[in-house]
Design a protein around this motif. Structure first.
Motif, short mmCIF file in Angstrom:
data_model
loop_
_atom_site.label_atom_id
_atom_site.label_comp_id
_atom_site.label_asym_id
_atom_site.label_seq_id
_atom_site.Cartn_x
_atom_site.Cartn_y
_atom_site.Cartn_z
N ALA A 1 0.84 -1.19 0.00
CA ALA A 1 0.00 0.00 0.00
C ALA A 1 0.88 1.25 0.00
N ALA A 2 1.97 1.20 0.76
CA ALA A 2 2.90 2.33 0.78
C ALA A 2 3.49 2.56 -0.61
N PHE A 3 3.84 1.48 -1.25
CA PHE A 3 4.38 1.55 -2.61
C PHE A 3 3.38 2.21 -3.55
N LEU A 4 2.12 1.79 -3.45
CA LEU A 4 1.08 2.34 -4.32
C LEU A 4 0.87 3.83 -4.04
N LEU A 5 0.98 4.18 -2.77
CA LEU A 5 0.80 5.58 -2.38
C LEU A 5 1.88 6.45 -3.04
N VAL A 6 3.12 5.98 -2.93
CA VAL A 6 4.24 6.73 -3.53
C VAL A 6 4.03 6.85 -5.04
N PHE A 7 3.64 5.74 -5.65
CA PHE A 7 3.40 5.77 -7.10
C PHE A 7 2.29 6.76 -7.42
N GLY A 8 1.24 6.71 -6.63
CA GLY A 8 0.09 7.57 -6.89
C GLY A 8 0.47 9.04 -6.81
N ILE A 9 1.23 9.39 -5.77
CA ILE A 9 1.64 10.79 -5.62
C ILE A 9 2.52 11.22 -6.78
N ALA A 10 3.49 10.38 -7.11
CA ALA A 10 4.40 10.71 -8.21
C ALA A 10 3.62 10.85 -9.51
N PHE A 11 2.71 9.92 -9.73
CA PHE A 11 1.95 9.94 -10.98
C PHE A 11 1.11 11.21 -11.07
N HIS A 12 0.52 11.58 -9.96
CA HIS A 12 -0.33 12.77 -9.93
C HIS A 12 0.46 14.01 -10.35
N PHE A 13 1.61 14.18 -9.75
CA PHE A 13 2.37 15.41 -10.03
C PHE A 13 2.96 15.42 -11.43
N ILE A 14 3.44 14.26 -11.86
CA ILE A 14 3.98 14.20 -13.23
C ILE A 14 2.88 14.49 -14.23
N GLN A 15 1.74 13.88 -13.97
CA GLN A 15 0.60 14.05 -14.87
C GLN A 15 0.18 15.52 -14.93
N ARG A 16 0.19 16.19 -13.79
CA ARG A 16 -0.21 17.60 -13.75
C ARG A 16 0.75 18.44 -14.60
N ASP A 17 2.00 18.12 -14.46
CA ASP A 17 3.03 18.83 -15.22
C ASP A 17 2.83 18.61 -16.72
N ILE A 18 2.65 17.34 -17.07
CA ILE A 18 2.52 16.95 -18.48
C ILE A 18 1.28 17.62 -19.08
N GLU A 19 0.19 17.60 -18.32
CA GLU A 19 -1.06 18.14 -18.84
C GLU A 19 -0.94 19.62 -19.20
N SER A 20 -0.08 20.31 -18.47
CA SER A 20 0.08 21.73 -18.76
C SER A 20 0.93 21.94 -20.01
N GLN A 21 1.64 20.93 -20.45
CA GLN A 21 2.51 21.09 -21.60
C GLN A 21 1.96 20.43 -22.87
N LEU A 22 1.33 19.28 -22.72
CA LEU A 22 0.83 18.54 -23.89
C LEU A 22 -0.68 18.57 -23.91
N ASN A 23 -1.24 18.46 -25.10
CA ASN A 23 -2.69 18.35 -25.13
C ASN A 23 -3.21 17.29 -26.09
N GLN A 24 -2.29 16.70 -26.90
CA GLN A 24 -2.71 15.62 -27.78
C GLN A 24 -3.03 14.38 -26.94
N PRO A 25 -4.20 13.76 -27.15
CA PRO A 25 -4.55 12.59 -26.33
C PRO A 25 -3.53 11.45 -26.45
N GLU A 26 -2.98 11.21 -27.65
CA GLU A 26 -2.05 10.08 -27.76
C GLU A 26 -0.73 10.37 -27.06
N GLN A 27 -0.40 11.65 -26.99
CA GLN A 27 0.82 12.00 -26.24
C GLN A 27 0.62 11.76 -24.75
N LEU A 28 -0.57 12.12 -24.27
CA LEU A 28 -0.88 11.88 -22.85
C LEU A 28 -0.92 10.39 -22.56
N ALA A 29 -1.51 9.64 -23.48
CA ALA A 29 -1.57 8.19 -23.30
C ALA A 29 -0.17 7.61 -23.25
N PHE A 30 0.69 8.17 -24.07
CA PHE A 30 2.06 7.65 -24.10
C PHE A 30 2.73 7.82 -22.74
#
Ligand SMILES: Nc1ncnc2c1ncn2[C@@H]1O[C@H](COP(=O)(O)OP(=O)(O)OP(=O)(O)O)[C@@H](O)[C@H]1O
Ligand SMILES: [Mg+2]
Lengths: 277, 308
Positions: A28-57
């Motif tokens: 669960a701790a592992f998943l939590l760390v992954f979740g936090i990291a994923f959230h922040f990376i995703q937020r960053d990416i979303e502000s830079q990219l907008n093509q759906p396939e790029q986001l999927a990548f």
């Protein structure tokens, strides 16, 4: 049947020795760390990219990285939980009162294997499920062909488990631990050499990798899994970074791994049935 | 009658590399018999039992338990075993432990439900049913191990030093349990170092050293055999000593207290001996017949190098 009595006992041991809870808690701790990291990376990416396939990548990349870690963790856990199970009970003579019961010895080995197999597979399912859920909830991305890939990961985990159980029927706990981890490391190194070999088109290096996959196919199975994870639309696999499968193992390698596992398990049954205790 | 033999071994042998642990084990044990297996450390007792139970494979020889070849599963269901190293899954509770072993014996829920409380009671652990084995003392582990060996109403029980960790009450308990087993027609094969106990419980004993059986005798034979007598008179004289030679062997004047010891062929000579001593003008203070203890015999047969 004694197989199920022993399998249940094995499961209960994991529970009683708090293995199950610690593993779940740390998972669960592992998943939590992954979740936090994923959230922040995703937020960053979303502000830079907008093509759906790029986001999927990006989602594929991060999910694959997470699965890579899960693969490692589950393999290590599979070894750690099972490495002492037979040799330890032989050394402590706990096994004496068990195998003198009216049951064939091989059922003790199968029972333990089964108990740990269920445990390891449940753990794998828990971690993979957690990763997928996090990614889906945050980005809405769902990896279509993840099932087959996870199947390969499951096979790898069972393979490592079988090596450690089989080793335990003959070796001392410590020797068995060294052997299993070295085998695991060898496959890992061989896989790396093969990647590099493929990259620089060096046949010798590729062959070293293939031979190491034959000695221990766990890493090849991971590569096969990645091949399922990464969509065919990506023309350049290097974009996936260190988790990519540059050379996809053939189906024959998967068949080989299954045969390897079954043969090793049969060896374990036979070896334990014949040894002096 | 063949079927009467619960243990029948012919030339069992076990080698560990160059080391011969058991050279030639040939013996038989009948139903209802308590058989003591005695020998110094490293004599091959545990190895012998392990061969019979299928834990180690004999290098040579054959054996049958309950009329079936070694390793036969139906026979195993009727054999109980308390290992020398009584180590069990310490994370199990006592009742869970017995239930597990009952399941391995193939006992159904009803049979286990009856046997587990009864055996916990028998070994004096009824109030510890819910205690984890990890919290058990050595003697308690041995008791629960003994209960485990009796789960399936065995016809033959192997006890490898069942009292090594027990207090006097526990040892008494084991003796009573063994007596009870005998009365119910079951056979017990007992490895032990506590010779005074073996003396009280066993019907027959085998002495083993260096993997060889030196002697098998029934304890009844021992009793009927030679008698050790101690004589104490006012003034032992050389004539007295010479005269005593007529009655028995090994006449010796004990250094110090002036007691004379000798071995008589049988008890019936005692009155004549007393009569002769008095008639020859000696004042007789003491005339004590004793049977050779099992320990004396053990030391005699096995040798003095008992390193316990
Ligand atoms: N696994 C083994 N490998 C090598 N030698 C062994 C092994 N097991 C026993 N031996 C040897 O066989 C001999 C007999 O051992 P065993 O354990 O049967 O003795 P024992 O009569 O039970 O002694 P004790 O009274 O100390 O329990 C010993 O010399 C021992 O060193
Ligand atoms: Mg012993």
């Amino acid at each position: 049947m004694a197989v199920f009595v022993i399998a249940r006992l094995t499961f209960r041991e994991a529970q009683r020795r708090r293995l199950l809870w610690v593993a779940l808690f740390m998972g669960a701790a592992f998943l939590l760390v992954f979740g936090i990291a994923f959230h922040f990376i995703q937020r960053d990416i979303e502000s830079q990219l907008n093509q759906p396939e790029q986001l999927a990548f990006v989602s594929i990349l991060l999910l694959t990285a997470g699965l890579y870690a899960v693969n490692m963790l589950v393999n290590v856990v599979a070894v750690l939980v099972s490495v002492t199970t037979i040799s330890g009970e032989v050394e402590s003579h706990t096994i004496d009162a068990i195998v003198t019961k009216p049951i064939p010895r091989w059922q003790v080995v199968i029972g333990k294997w089964l108990g740990y197999a269920v445990l390891v597979l449940l753990y794998l399912a828990f971690l993979v499920g957690g990763l997928m859920l996090i990614v889906y909830l945050r980005s809405g991305f769902y990896m279509n062909n993840i099932g087959r890939g996870v199947l390969m990961m499951a096979l790898a985990a069972l393979l490592v488990l079988t090596v450690s159980i089989a080793g335990g029927t003959r070796l001392s706990t410590i020797a068995n631990g060294v052997m299993t981890f070295m085998l695991f490391g060898l496959a890992f190194l061989g896989g790396l050499v093969e990647q590099v070999g493929a990259l620089i088109r060096n046949t010798a290096a590729v062959n070293v990798g293939i031979v190491s996959s034959l000695i221990m196919p766990a890493d090849a199975l991971w590569k096969k899994a990645v091949a399922y994870f990464q969509p065919t639309t990506i023309s350049n696999p290097f974009e996936l970074g260190p988790f990519a499968a540059i050379t996809e193992p053939s189906t024959l390698m998967v068949v080989y791994a299954v045969v390897y596992l079954v043969a090793l398990l049969l060896f374990a049954l036979r070896s334990f049935s014949r040894r002096d205790l | 009658m063949i079927s009467d033999l619960v243990i029948d071994t012919r030339g069992l042998r076990k080698e560990f590399g160059p080391k011969v642990a058991v050279a030639d084990l040939t013996l038989d044990v009948r139903a209802g018999e308590v058989f003591g297996f005695l020998g110094p450390n490293g004599a091959g007792k545990t190895t012998s039992v392990k061969m019979l139970l299928g834990l180690t494979a004999p290098t040579a020889g054959t054996a049958a338990l309950l009329g079936r070849p070694l390793g036969d599963r139906p026979a195993r269901a009727k054999i109980g075993y308390l290992p020398e190293h009584f180590r069990f899954h310490e994370w199990l509770r006592a009742d869970e432990f017995l239930n597990l072993h009952g399941e391995l014996y193939g006992m159904d829920r009803v049979a286990r439900g009856a046997a587990v409380p009864r055996l916990l009671e028998l070994v004096g652990l009824a109030d510890r049913a819910a205690t984890k084995l990890g919290a058990f003392s050595k003697g308690m582990l041995q008791r629960i191990g003994l209960a485990q060996a009796l789960l399936n109403d065995p016809a033959l029980v192997f006890l490898d030093e069942p009292t090594s960790g027990l207090d006097p009450i526990g040892r008494r308990l084991v003796r009573d349990i063994i007596d009870d087993l005998r009365q119910r027609g079951m056979a017990v094969f007992l490895n032990s170092h506590f010779l005074s106990e073996v003396e009280k419980t066993c019907d027959r004993v085998a002495f083993i050293r260096g993997g060889r059986i030196l002697q098998i005798s029934s304890l009844k034979e021992f009793e009927e055999e030679a008698l050790q007598v101690v004589v104490r008179v006012g003034q032992p004289t050389p004539e007295l000593l010479a005269g005593l030679e007529r009655f028995g062997r090994n006449v010796a004047l004990q250094p110090g207290d002036g007691r004379i010891s000798l071995t008589l062929a049988d008890e019936t000579q005692l009155p004549a001996l007393a009569h002769w001593v008095v008639q020859n003008g000696h004042s007789l203070y003491e005339l004590t017949p004793t049977h050779l203890s099992l320990e004396d015999r053990f030391l005699q047969v096995v040798g003095e190098e008992l390193d316990e």
